[in-house]
Motif scaffolding. Structure first.
Motif, PDB file in Angstrom:
ATOM      1  N   ARG A 144      17.410  14.111  30.455  1.00 15.98           N
ATOM      2  CA  ARG A 144      16.975  13.268  29.230  1.00 15.98           C
ATOM      3  C   ARG A 144      16.705  14.364  28.011  1.00 15.98           C
ATOM      4  NH1 ARG A 144      12.441   9.740  31.985  1.00 15.98           N
ATOM      5  NH2 ARG A 144      12.134  11.363  33.173  1.00 15.98           N
ATOM      6  N   TRP A 197      14.693  14.072  24.108  1.00 20.17           N
ATOM      7  CA  TRP A 197      13.807  13.354  23.058  1.00 20.17           C
ATOM      8  C   TRP A 197      13.915  14.317  22.047  1.00 20.17           C
ATOM      9  CZ3 TRP A 197      12.497  14.377  28.212  1.00 20.17           C
ATOM     10  CH2 TRP A 197      12.428  13.174  29.019  1.00 20.17           C
ATOM     11  N   PHE A 248       8.659  11.584  21.527  1.00 21.47           N
ATOM     12  CA  PHE A 248       8.807  10.477  20.984  1.00 21.47           C
ATOM     13  C   PHE A 248       9.339   9.502  21.887  1.00 21.47           C
ATOM     14  CE2 PHE A 248       9.462  12.367  16.245  1.00 21.47           C
ATOM     15  CZ  PHE A 248       8.444  12.843  16.043  1.00 21.47           C
ATOM     16  N   GLY A 249       8.608   8.306  22.048  1.00 19.58           N
ATOM     17  CA  GLY A 249       9.049   7.099  22.821  1.00 19.58           C
ATOM     18  C   GLY A 249       8.931   7.705  24.540  1.00 19.58           C
ATOM     19  N   PHE A 250       8.431   8.673  24.963  1.00 20.14           N
ATOM     20  CA  PHE A 250       8.275   9.071  26.293  1.00 20.14           C
ATOM     21  C   PHE A 250       7.014   8.213  26.774  1.00 20.14           C
ATOM     22  CE2 PHE A 250       6.424  11.315  29.960  1.00 20.14           C
ATOM     23  CZ  PHE A 250       7.503  11.210  30.557  1.00 20.14           C
ATOM     24  N   SER A 251       7.007   7.535  27.863  1.00 22.53           N
ATOM     25  CA  SER A 251       5.892   7.146  28.755  1.00 22.53           C
ATOM     26  C   SER A 251       5.892   7.685  30.096  1.00 22.53           C
ATOM     27  CB  SER A 251       5.551   5.985  28.426  1.00 22.53           C
ATOM     28  OG  SER A 251       6.342   5.060  28.893  1.00 22.53           O
ATOM     29  N   LYS A 295       9.687  12.042  12.045  1.00 17.82           N
ATOM     30  CA  LYS A 295      10.473  10.782  12.545  1.00 17.82           C
ATOM     31  C   LYS A 295      11.180  10.403  10.789  1.00 17.82           C
ATOM     32  CE  LYS A 295       8.151   8.602  15.772  1.00 17.82           C
ATOM     33  NZ  LYS A 295       7.438   7.277  16.448  1.00 17.82           N
ATOM     34  N   MET A 326      14.337   8.271  11.851  1.00 15.30           N
ATOM     35  CA  MET A 326      13.688   7.372  12.905  1.00 15.30           C
ATOM     36  C   MET A 326      13.254   6.478  12.341  1.00 15.30           C
ATOM     37  SD  MET A 326      13.228  10.296  15.755  1.00 15.30           S
ATOM     38  CE  MET A 326      12.803   9.109  17.089  1.00 15.30           C
TER      39      MET A 326
END
Length: 311
Positions: free
Chosen positions: A236, A238, A262-265, A305, A310
């Motif tokens: 993956r 990011w 960014f955008g990861f949990s 970003k 982004m």
């Protein structure tokens, strides 16, 4: 790619090889030019590289800066494999090895390798005291009927591309300049380890990268980065913000590399990450408190970003 550890003379080859010899730390565009010449007219031969570990400067002088490399261990193998290398002779470089006479190196170390050709940069030196030149290599290999290709330097803006130049750029935080010489963004590769979880508490969770002791570190500061997790069953990517430094606002002492993705949990502990540095954002600073630090991290995230389209 096959890796062959070598302590003196390498084992005899059962198939023809074209051999590139050098330190290849960084596998930068100068090294890539050597490998490009080596790939020409391979025919039935396999492309091989003979390189040296630890760095000869460290082995001979004890200069601790050279315990850190641009491409240590597996990272060098990865980059060489991307250049089409099939076989890697990983020479353990010691003071004893450095004393090998030039004639012994060619007649005993190279002769058993069924060489079709040898390829080196024009500044290659070998033999006892590094006194033998590429002209000596041509003469000695000529005795074996093996031609030697000498590759001239690659220049960027009139300056010779070298591993030392890449190191200087990284020490100054010039990651874009380092990228130009490497032909790719400079990257650190390590596993995610437990930190103090402060990032999560202030709304910007970070992945703490461990196992970086062998890598050259860029100058402390905040960077835009591309982050890749690559394991056997999951790859993956990011973008994110990475801090390299000691965290002076919270009185940190040890050097850390912390990446906010960014955008990861989720949970990344123990996972391998590749952090590729795209642009330096700012110096590491000591803020008046956690609130001011949190506000600045928010500005950093928005800046990166916007830079990446982004926002």
């Amino acid at each position: 790619m096959e890796r062959i550890p070598v302590t003196s003379a390498p084992p005899r080859s059962n198939e023809p090889l074209v051999l590139a010899i050098g330190k290849f730390d960084g596998v930068h565009i100068g090294h890539q030019a050597i490998l490009r010449h080596a790939r020409e007219d391979l025919g039935q031969a396999r492309l091989a590289v003979m390189s040296f570990w630890p760095h000869p400067v460290y082995a001979l002088t004890g200069n601790a800066a050279y315990t850190r490399l641009l491409t240590p261990g597996d990272e060098k193998l990865r980059q060489l494999e991307r250049q089409g290398v099939d076989r890697f002779f990983d020479v353990h470089f010691t003071a004893e090895y450095a004393a090998t006479p030039a004639e012994t190196f060619v007649y005993e170390h190279l002769a058993p390798l069924q060489l079709q050709r040898v390829v080196v940069g024009e500044d290659f030196r070998f033999g006892q005291g590094g006194r033998a030149t590429v002209e000596d290599l041509q003469r000695l290999c000529g005795d074996l009927g093996v031609p030697v290709t000498i590759v001239g330097p690659v220049e960027e803006n009139g300056v010779k591309v070298s591993s030392s130049q890449v190191r200087r750029h990284l020490a100054a935080g010039r990651v874009e300049a380092a990228e130009a010489l490497l032909g790719r963004p400079y990257a650190l590769v390590g596993n995610v380890v437990h930190g103090d979880a402060r990032g999560r508490l202030i709304g910007f969770p970070t992945a703490n990268l461990g196992g970086l002791e062998s890598f050259v570190m860029p100058q402390n500061g905040v960077y835009a980065a591309s982050i890749e997790m690559q394991s056997e069953d999951d790859t993956r990517h990011w973008f994110g913000v990475v801090n390299v430094g000691t965290r002076p606002t919270v009185n940190g002492q040890d050097l850390r590399v912390e990446a906010h993705l960014f955008g990861f949990s989720g949970d990344l502990y123990g996972q391998p990450l590749r952090v590729s540095f795209l642009r330096r954002v700012r110096d590491e600073q000591k803020f008046d408190g956690v609130e001011a630090l949190t506000a600045q991290i928010g500005h950093d995230v928005d800046f990166v970003k916007r830079m990446l389209g982004m926002l």
